[in-house]
Design a protein around this motif. Structure first.
Motif, short mmCIF file in Angstrom:
data_model
loop_
_atom_site.label_atom_id
_atom_site.label_comp_id
_atom_site.label_asym_id
_atom_site.label_seq_id
_atom_site.Cartn_x
_atom_site.Cartn_y
_atom_site.Cartn_z
N SER A 61 26.09 38.21 9.70
CA SER A 61 24.64 38.19 9.65
C SER A 61 24.10 37.50 10.90
N VAL A 62 23.12 38.13 11.56
CA VAL A 62 22.54 37.58 12.77
C VAL A 62 21.02 37.67 12.70
N SER A 63 20.36 36.74 13.41
CA SER A 63 18.90 36.82 13.54
C SER A 63 18.59 37.81 14.65
N ASP A 64 17.32 38.14 14.81
CA ASP A 64 16.93 39.08 15.86
C ASP A 64 17.26 38.51 17.24
N GLN A 65 17.07 37.23 17.42
CA GLN A 65 17.36 36.59 18.70
C GLN A 65 18.86 36.61 19.01
N GLU A 66 19.69 36.29 18.00
CA GLU A 66 21.14 36.35 18.19
C GLU A 66 21.59 37.78 18.48
N LEU A 67 20.99 38.75 17.79
CA LEU A 67 21.32 40.15 18.02
C LEU A 67 21.01 40.52 19.46
N PHE A 68 19.86 40.08 19.96
CA PHE A 68 19.49 40.37 21.34
C PHE A 68 20.53 39.85 22.31
N PHE A 69 20.92 38.59 22.16
CA PHE A 69 21.88 37.99 23.09
C PHE A 69 23.26 38.64 22.99
N GLN A 70 23.71 38.96 21.78
CA GLN A 70 25.02 39.59 21.62
C GLN A 70 25.02 41.00 22.22
N LEU A 71 23.95 41.76 21.96
CA LEU A 71 23.88 43.11 22.51
C LEU A 71 23.73 43.08 24.03
N GLU A 72 22.94 42.14 24.52
CA GLU A 72 22.74 42.04 25.97
C GLU A 72 24.07 41.73 26.66
N ARG A 73 24.84 40.82 26.09
CA ARG A 73 26.14 40.48 26.65
C ARG A 73 27.07 41.70 26.64
N LYS A 74 27.05 42.44 25.54
CA LYS A 74 27.91 43.62 25.42
C LYS A 74 27.49 44.72 26.38
N MET A 75 26.18 44.91 26.56
CA MET A 75 25.69 45.96 27.44
C MET A 75 25.92 45.61 28.92
N LYS A 76 25.83 44.34 29.27
CA LYS A 76 26.03 43.92 30.66
C LYS A 76 27.49 43.92 31.06
N ASN A 77 28.40 43.83 30.10
CA ASN A 77 29.82 43.83 30.42
C ASN A 77 30.33 45.22 30.78
N GLY A 78 29.44 46.19 30.83
CA GLY A 78 29.85 47.54 31.21
C GLY A 78 30.46 48.33 30.07
N GLN A 79 30.39 47.78 28.85
CA GLN A 79 30.90 48.52 27.71
C GLN A 79 29.89 49.59 27.34
N GLU A 80 30.10 50.23 26.22
CA GLU A 80 29.21 51.32 25.83
C GLU A 80 27.76 50.84 25.77
N ARG A 81 26.86 51.73 26.11
CA ARG A 81 25.44 51.40 26.10
C ARG A 81 24.73 52.19 25.00
N SER A 82 25.50 52.66 24.03
CA SER A 82 24.96 53.40 22.90
C SER A 82 25.05 52.53 21.65
N LEU A 83 24.09 52.68 20.78
CA LEU A 83 24.03 51.86 19.58
C LEU A 83 23.69 52.73 18.39
N LEU A 84 24.42 52.51 17.30
CA LEU A 84 24.17 53.21 16.04
C LEU A 84 23.58 52.21 15.06
N VAL A 85 22.43 52.53 14.49
CA VAL A 85 21.77 51.66 13.52
C VAL A 85 21.95 52.29 12.14
N ARG A 86 22.60 51.55 11.25
CA ARG A 86 22.80 51.97 9.86
C ARG A 86 21.84 51.17 9.00
N ALA A 87 20.73 51.77 8.62
CA ALA A 87 19.71 51.07 7.83
C ALA A 87 19.68 51.64 6.42
N ASP A 88 19.62 50.75 5.43
CA ASP A 88 19.49 51.17 4.04
C ASP A 88 18.20 51.95 3.87
N ARG A 89 18.21 52.91 2.98
CA ARG A 89 17.02 53.75 2.81
C ARG A 89 15.83 53.00 2.23
#
Length: 124
Positions: A61-89
């Motif tokens: 579980s992450v807050s929006d701010q933690e999600l931002f920093f984790q995704l930013e780190r992952k995107m800047k490392n040259g890894q995949e830049r695609s994201l899949l969002v699985r949201a409950d209906r």
């Protein structure tokens, strides 16, 4: 003896490969239904929003701010830049849009929403 060892190694490889795909499905989320669903989550970063609106990334579980920093780190490392969002209906659309906005600001170039394949009920 050699064929037996080959079979054991093949089974080991099979279980190692399929176990990676089961981790994204471990969080129970009722996805919305769509008439077509062609996208696979293989090789994508996956963000899950459960029915309470809680965001999970990497199984935690992450807050929006933690999600931002984790995704930013992952995107800047040259890894995949695609994201899949699985949201409950049952999650309000505003919450999903807020998570998509965080992902876009973090550097994600391609955002996708996961759906279940099936017939959508026609509007009345």
């Amino acid at each position: 003896m050699t064929p037996l060892i080959d079979i054991v190694f093949l089974l080991l490889i099979y279980f190692l490969l399929t176990s990676n795909y089961l981790t994204a499905e471990a969080i129970p989320v009722e996805l919305p239904r769509a008439g077509s669903s062609a996208l696979s989550s293989a090789g994508l970063s996956v963000v899950t929003i459960d029915d309470r609106g809680e965001v999970l990334f990497g199984g935690q579980s992450v807050s929006d701010q933690e999600l931002f920093f984790q995704l930013e780190r992952k995107m800047k490392n040259g890894q995949e830049r695609s994201l899949l969002v699985r949201a409950d209906r049952d999650v309000p659309l505003a919450r999903v849009v807020a998570v998509l906005d965080v992902a876009r600001r973090s550097g994600a170039k391609q955002l996708s929403l996961a759906t279940e394949r099936g017939r959508r009920p026609l509007p009345p």
